[in-house]
Design a protein around this motif. Sequence first.
Motif, PDB file in Angstrom:
ATOM      1  N   GLY A 203       5.928  93.051 -75.921  1.00  0.00           N
ATOM      2  CA  GLY A 203       6.458  92.174 -75.432  1.00  0.00           C
ATOM      3  C   GLY A 203       7.824  91.484 -76.162  1.00  0.00           C
ATOM      4  N   SER A 204       8.433  90.788 -75.605  1.00  0.00           N
ATOM      5  CA  SER A 204       9.761  90.366 -76.313  1.00  0.00           C
ATOM      6  C   SER A 204       9.629  89.645 -77.566  1.00  0.00           C
ATOM      7  N   GLY A 205       8.568  89.233 -77.900  1.00  0.00           N
ATOM      8  CA  GLY A 205       8.484  88.569 -79.209  1.00  0.00           C
ATOM      9  C   GLY A 205       7.787  89.601 -80.332  1.00  0.00           C
ATOM     10  N   ALA A 206       7.164  90.583 -80.024  1.00  0.00           N
ATOM     11  CA  ALA A 206       6.601  91.416 -80.799  1.00  0.00           C
ATOM     12  C   ALA A 206       7.583  92.690 -81.411  1.00  0.00           C
ATOM     13  N   PHE A 207       6.919  93.220 -82.091  1.00  0.00           N
ATOM     14  CA  PHE A 207       7.659  94.328 -83.177  1.00  0.00           C
ATOM     15  C   PHE A 207       7.904  95.465 -82.058  1.00  0.00           C
ATOM     16  N   MET A 208       6.866  95.612 -81.310  1.00  0.00           N
ATOM     17  CA  MET A 208       6.934  96.620 -80.501  1.00  0.00           C
ATOM     18  C   MET A 208       7.125  95.967 -79.033  1.00  0.00           C
ATOM     19  N   LYS A 209       8.204  96.370 -78.421  1.00  0.00           N
ATOM     20  CA  LYS A 209       8.519  95.529 -77.317  1.00  0.00           C
ATOM     21  C   LYS A 209       8.363  96.240 -75.977  1.00  0.00           C
ATOM     22  N   ASP A 210       7.846  97.475 -76.113  1.00  0.00           N
ATOM     23  CA  ASP A 210       7.860  98.306 -74.904  1.00  0.00           C
ATOM     24  C   ASP A 210       6.119  98.354 -74.805  1.00  0.00           C
ATOM     25  N   GLU A 211       5.537  98.261 -73.598  1.00  0.00           N
ATOM     26  CA  GLU A 211       4.146  98.295 -73.527  1.00  0.00           C
ATOM     27  C   GLU A 211       3.580  99.656 -73.493  1.00  0.00           C
ATOM     28  N   ASP A 212       4.120 100.890 -73.052  1.00  0.00           N
ATOM     29  CA  ASP A 212       3.999 102.004 -73.188  1.00  0.00           C
ATOM     30  C   ASP A 212       3.758 102.420 -74.797  1.00  0.00           C
ATOM     31  N   ALA A 213       4.779 102.241 -75.429  1.00  0.00           N
ATOM     32  CA  ALA A 213       4.830 102.459 -76.824  1.00  0.00           C
ATOM     33  C   ALA A 213       3.721 101.641 -77.638  1.00  0.00           C
ATOM     34  N   SER A 214       3.581 100.510 -77.325  1.00  0.00           N
ATOM     35  CA  SER A 214       2.472  99.658 -77.920  1.00  0.00           C
ATOM     36  C   SER A 214       1.064 100.412 -77.743  1.00  0.00           C
ATOM     37  N   PHE A 215       0.851 100.910 -76.562  1.00  0.00           N
ATOM     38  CA  PHE A 215      -0.626 101.638 -76.436  1.00  0.00           C
ATOM     39  C   PHE A 215      -0.528 102.812 -77.132  1.00  0.00           C
ATOM     40  N   GLU A 216       0.719 103.522 -77.545  1.00  0.00           N
ATOM     41  CA  GLU A 216       0.610 104.877 -78.108  1.00  0.00           C
ATOM     42  C   GLU A 216       0.615 104.236 -79.371  1.00  0.00           C
ATOM     43  N   LEU A 217       1.138 103.350 -80.079  1.00  0.00           N
ATOM     44  CA  LEU A 217       0.821 103.007 -81.513  1.00  0.00           C
ATOM     45  C   LEU A 217      -0.539 102.605 -81.559  1.00  0.00           C
ATOM     46  N   ALA A 218      -1.197 102.029 -80.636  1.00  0.00           N
ATOM     47  CA  ALA A 218      -2.292 101.485 -80.895  1.00  0.00           C
ATOM     48  C   ALA A 218      -3.595 102.792 -81.096  1.00  0.00           C
ATOM     49  N   SER A 219      -3.246 103.819 -80.114  1.00  0.00           N
ATOM     50  CA  SER A 219      -3.679 105.097 -80.231  1.00  0.00           C
ATOM     51  C   SER A 219      -3.731 105.978 -81.563  1.00  0.00           C
ATOM     52  N   GLU A 220      -2.682 105.930 -82.147  1.00  0.00           N
ATOM     53  CA  GLU A 220      -2.354 106.357 -83.368  1.00  0.00           C
ATOM     54  C   GLU A 220      -3.354 105.652 -84.318  1.00  0.00           C
ATOM     55  N   MET A 221      -3.374 104.405 -84.354  1.00  0.00           N
ATOM     56  CA  MET A 221      -3.919 103.670 -85.195  1.00  0.00           C
ATOM     57  C   MET A 221      -5.567 103.996 -85.243  1.00  0.00           C
TER      58      MET A 221
END
Length: 442
Positions: A203-221
């Motif tokens: 979201g807007s206050g996060a380092f990852m603003k885009d939701e799909d990208a956040s899910f991808e980052l989570a998957s990588e980790m």
Amino acid sequence: MRMYDLIMKKRSGEKLSTEEINFIIDGYIKGDIPDYQVSALMMAIYFQKMNKRETKDLTMAMVNSGDTVDLSKINGVKVDKHSTGGVGDTTTLILAPIVAAAGVPVAKMSGRGLGHTGGTIDKLESFKGFSVEMTVEKFIENVNNIKIAIGGQTSNLAPADKKLYALRDVTATVENLSLIASSIMSKKIAAGADAIVLDVKTGSGAFMKDEDASFELASEMVDIGTSVGKNTIAVITEMDQPLGHAVGNILEVKEAINTLKGQGPEDLEELCLTLGSHMLILGNAAKDTDEAREKLEKIISSGEGLKKLKELITAQGGNSDYVDDLSLFEAPKIIEPVNSGCAGYVKNIKADDIGLAALVLGAGRETKISEIDLSVGIILHKKIGDYVEMGEPIATIYANDEDKKSKAEEIIQKAYKFSSEKVTKSKLIKGIVTKEGINKYR
Ligand code: URA
Ligand code: CA
């Protein structure tokens, strides 16, 4: 092996072998490979990406570049939690005691770090006398006896990540999912966790603003953790506004105490129950989220969580009377409201700007040697969806300096965005990622 050839290889989109990745990290740490070659490689990785095997190899090369904490003498599964950014991380102060009260060992190595507000250690030091200075033996003994200890960070965890992250920061190569994931996971793995719960903000206050990208980052980790034998799950959570109401050290400690009393802000409590439930499951203290949640709710309502916080404070030399009498905490000289310059429904609150306002007040560190003022900060009275009249207080500033207060007030006014239409809050918990895959909640 020549670094030039490896840069060329990655630039043409080929895969780097395990040996090649180890050679690069080893050479970089020793100073045999210069910054300019590593920056060129980072840029090549940025465009050509890395596969899962390369990402795991990079993570482990960074883990092996320094010390790893050995927690094997602690009984039980050591579950650690990590949040990716966000403003005012009050969750640790709540999660650590409730999870420990459920019987899962909390062996936390925390940093002071740079940031809008201090780290967990700075916050705990607002209990007079509290200290993280203790021998490794004492640390282990405390966790085995009372299930919880907070230690100071060993300075030499994943030093290659420290050097690489600083280089990426000035060469526009931070935003690559494999590089971010390996950077975060290398630190967690080096800190000795058996299992890891990740809170990936979006979201807007996060380092990852885009939701799909956040899910991808989570998957990588999650993939990295799983590939090195650490049970890992990620919860994707919204950050369109700061969590809870308090931003600032003592203010957040008081908010944590209130939450442990069952009187905390709804969003903060919900996030803690969600993350805590997954920690209980990974720590073998519950079989599913329903059972885990029920246990944690009971720990809060019975006061066991609050009692655990007091045990932690006492065990590490602090005065736990503060928990029962919040007026013992140091108060700043100036306490003043910020009155809204417009009317309407709150649409979003830029978390970064609220963080900046707290930093301006002196709540955080701009450089490693800056002193923190534990008493200053901000309480937000209005959150997304709330209606605000012109001139109504949206926040209260806690300050020790008039100029800083005025600067913070200006930043807070700009951080609030209003709408004339009704605003519906979006969901706090967006979904989870486990080794079985992605589950987006609707
Ligand atoms: N946080 C980290 O620790 N590393 C990154 O690369 C990005 C965010
Ligand atoms: Ca907070």
